[in-house]
Scaffold this active site. Structure first.
Site, PDB file in Angstrom:
ATOM      1  N   SER A 104       0.599  -1.074   0.610  1.00 42.01           N
ATOM      2  CA  SER A 104       0.312   0.127  -0.447  1.00 42.01           C
ATOM      3  C   SER A 104       0.523   1.515   0.363  1.00 42.01           C
ATOM      4  O   SER A 104       1.960   1.467  -0.828  1.00 42.01           O
ATOM      5  CB  SER A 104      -0.743   0.395   1.144  1.00 42.01           C
ATOM      6  OG  SER A 104      -2.185   1.079   1.223  1.00 42.01           O
ATOM      7  N   ASP A 241      -2.669   6.376  -3.383  1.00 41.36           N
ATOM      8  CA  ASP A 241      -1.187   5.401  -2.621  1.00 41.36           C
ATOM      9  C   ASP A 241      -0.535   4.215  -3.437  1.00 41.36           C
ATOM     10  O   ASP A 241      -1.748   4.256  -4.367  1.00 41.36           O
ATOM     11  CB  ASP A 241      -1.951   4.888  -1.262  1.00 41.36           C
ATOM     12  CG  ASP A 241      -2.958   3.323  -1.111  1.00 41.36           C
ATOM     13  OD1 ASP A 241      -3.565   3.375  -2.724  1.00 41.36           O
ATOM     14  OD2 ASP A 241      -3.128   3.043  -1.057  1.00 41.36           O
TER      15      ASP A 241
END
Length: 448
Positions: A104, A241
Site C-alpha cells: 500500500s 497510494d
C-alpha cells in the site's frame, strides 16, 4: 503467538519478514481453505493474482502463483494493477480467490499479501485464523494433470477500466485534473480512465521503476500534487497510494480535501440521486467530528465502526448501506465495488464537480474540519489503556471540558506496544494541549 494477519493482510519487510517461502506456504493454505478439499468441489479452482510495481513483488508474485498452482489452482496472472482491480476481477471471473502483492502506502522495501475470497471480498478474522493454522501443515500434493496452470490475464486491465467507466458514466469534458499515481499500481489505468471519460489529464508520479513507489509522491506526500495543480491551473488534483485502494484530493488552490470531505461530498451527491441507502454513511471512529456535525445538519445518519476499511465493509454488507469509508481516503461504494477503490472514488468526485458546476473547494466546504491532533505514545502496556482508572478518569475529564466542541479517542496499536491519543477541538491549541496532557498520563501510567 503473534497473529500472522494484520489489519489489512500480511505485511512487513520484503525478503526478511515477507519471504518467498512464506508467500508460497501461505498461498497453499489459502488454496486449501478457500478452494475446499480434494477436487475443490468437483471443479478446478481459479485465482486472480496481481501486484503493485515494487521490485520485491516480482519474486513474491511468482511464489504466490507457484503455491496456488502446486495446490491444484489455476492462476490468472493479472500483472500490475490496483488492489480493487484484483477484487473486481475475482468477482467478474467467478474465481474462488484473489491475491494481491502490495504494501500500500509503505516505502518500497516493504511488501505484503492480501487475499480475497469468492466475490472479491476481504477475509474475515476467523477465516484468516483458519488459514494461519494451515500454514506448514502436511498435505497431499496433486500430480500430473491435477496441478494448476498459470496463464497471463492480459485483458484484466481492460475489464477493470470498462467497469470503472460503466460505474461512473458521466463525462468529464472540460475538467483539467492532475493525477499523482505514486509511481504505483494506478500509473497506467488511472490516467487512461480519466482521459477516456473526457478529462484533460496531467500526470505526476506515473513512472514506476520498481524502486520509487511512494517516494515523495502519492496520498501520503501531497506537496508535489498541490504545487502541480497551482502551477498548471488545474481544476483539481487527485493522489493515489501505492496500490490505489484510496485517494486524497486537492482543490484548485492546492488545499487538501481529505477522505472525510470526499465522503461528505459523495453522500450528498448520492442522496440527491436517491442511491444513499437509508440516508446513511458508514465511517470509522477516526473520522473528524466535523463530518458527523455536517451530516447531522444535512439529515444524514453516520454509523461509526472500528478503524479499518474491512470493518466499514462488514457494517455496510450487514445492513445494505451503499457508502462508507475512512478519513485516509478509503471509500467504498458497495454498488460498484467490494473494497476501497481510489480510481473509482476519484472519478466519482470529479463527476460531481462537473455535474454540479461547483468547484471542488466549494463542495468540500460542506463540512468544517475540526483541528485534530494525534500523539503516538510508544513503549507502553497498550492492553491496559481501557482499564487503568487514572487514564480513564483523565479521558472522562477532558471529554467533559470539550463538551460538544470536541472529542477524545485512545486506541491501542494492533502491532506495536503503542497507544494512539487523538483529540479534536474547536481550536488547534486546545486540541494539542489536551492531547499532550493525555499522552503524558498514558506514558506515566502504562510505562513498560
Amino acid at each position: 503467538m503473534a497473529r500472522l494477519f494484520g489489519t489489512d493482510g500480511v505485511r512487513g519487510l520484503a525478503n526478511k519478514d515477507i519471504t518467498a517461502e512464506l508467500a508460497l506456504d501461505l498461498s497453499v493454505a489459502v488454496a486449501h481453505e478457500l478452494g475446499g478439499q480434494g477436487l475443490f468441489g468437483g471443479r478446478r479452482a481459479t485465482a486472480v493474482v496481481g501486484r503493485d510495481p515494487r521490485a520485491s513483488g516480482e519474486f513474491l508474485a511468482m511464489a504466490v502463483m507457484a503455491g496456488l498452482a502446486s495446490a491444484g489452482v489455476d492462476v490468472l496472472d493479472a500483472g500490475v494493477l490496483p488492489t480493487p482491480a484484483i477484487a473486481y476481477l475475482t468477482q467478474r471471473m467467478n474465481a474462488e480467490m484473489g491475491a494481491m502483492l502490495s504494501a500500500s502506502h509503505n516505502a518500497m522495501p516493504d511488501n505484503g499479501l492480501k487475499f480475497f475470497e469468492r466475490g472479491g471480498h476481504k477475509l474475515a478474522d476467523d477465516l484468516e485464523d483458519r488459514i494461519s493454522e494451515r500454514v506448514g501443515v502436511t498435505w497431499e500434493r496433486p500430480t500430473g494433470a491435477a496441478v494448476g496452470r498459470i496463464r497471463p490475464f492480459q485483458r484484466g486491465a481492460e475489464f477493470y477500466i470498462e467497469h470503472l467507466l460503466q460505474a461512473v458514466p458521466g463525462r468529464l469534458d472540460g475538467l483539467h485534473v492532475v493525477l499523482d499515481a505514486a509511481h504505483g499500481a494506478a500509473s497506467a489505468v488511472g490516467p487512461e480512465v480519466f482521459r477516456s471519460a473526457g478529462a484533460t489529464v496531467d500526470v505526476i508520479g506515473g513512472e514506476p521503476d520498481g524502486l520509487n513507489i511512494n517516494d515523495g509522491y502519492g496520498s501520503t506526500h501531497l506537496a508535489q500534487l498541490q504545487e502541480a495543480v497551482r502551477l498548471r491551473g488545474a481544476d483539481m488534483g487527485v493522489a493515489f497510494d501505492g496500490d490505489a485502494d484510496r485517494c486524497l484530493a486537492v482543490d484548485a488552490d492546492g488545499s487538501q480535501v481529505d477522505g472525510d470531505q470526499i465522503m461528505a461530498i459523495l453522500a450528498l451527491s448520492m442522496r440527491e440521486r436517491g442511491t444513499l441507502t437509508d440516508d446513511t454513511l458508514v465511517a470509522t471512529v477516526m473520522s473528524n467530528l466535523g463530518l458527523i456535525q455536517a451530516m447531522e445538519r444535512e439529515g444524514i445518519t453516520v454509523v461509526q465502526t472500528a478503524v479499518g476499511d474491512r470493518y466499514v465493509l462488514e457494517e455496510m454488507r450487514a445492513h445494505g448501506y451503499s457508502l462508507g469509508g475512512e478519513q485516509s481516503g478509503h471509500v467504498i461504494m458497495l454498488e460498484h465495488g467490494t473494497t476501497g477503490d481510489g480510481v473509482l472514488t476519484a472519478l466519482s468526485l470529479a463527476q460531481r464537480v462537473v455535474s454540479s458546476g461547483t468547484p471542488l473547494g466549494e463542495l468540500a466546504a460542506v463540512m468544517n474540519r475540526l483541528p485534530q491532533v494525534l500523539v503516538n505514545v510508544r513503549d507502553v502496556d497498550k492492553d491496559r489503556v481501557g482499564t487503568d482508572d487514572v487514564v480513564q478518569a483523565q479521558v472522562a475529564a477532558v471529554s467533559r471540558e470539550l463538551g460538544s466542541q470536541g472529542r477524545v479517542l485512545l486506541r491501542k496499536s494492533g502491532t506495536e506496544p503503542l497507544v494512539r491519543v487523538m483529540v479534536e477541538a474547536d481550536a488547534q491549541e486546545r486540541a494539542q494541549g489536551y492531547a499532550d496532557r493525555l499522552a503524558s498520563v498514558v506514558r506515566e501510567r502504562l510505562a513498560l
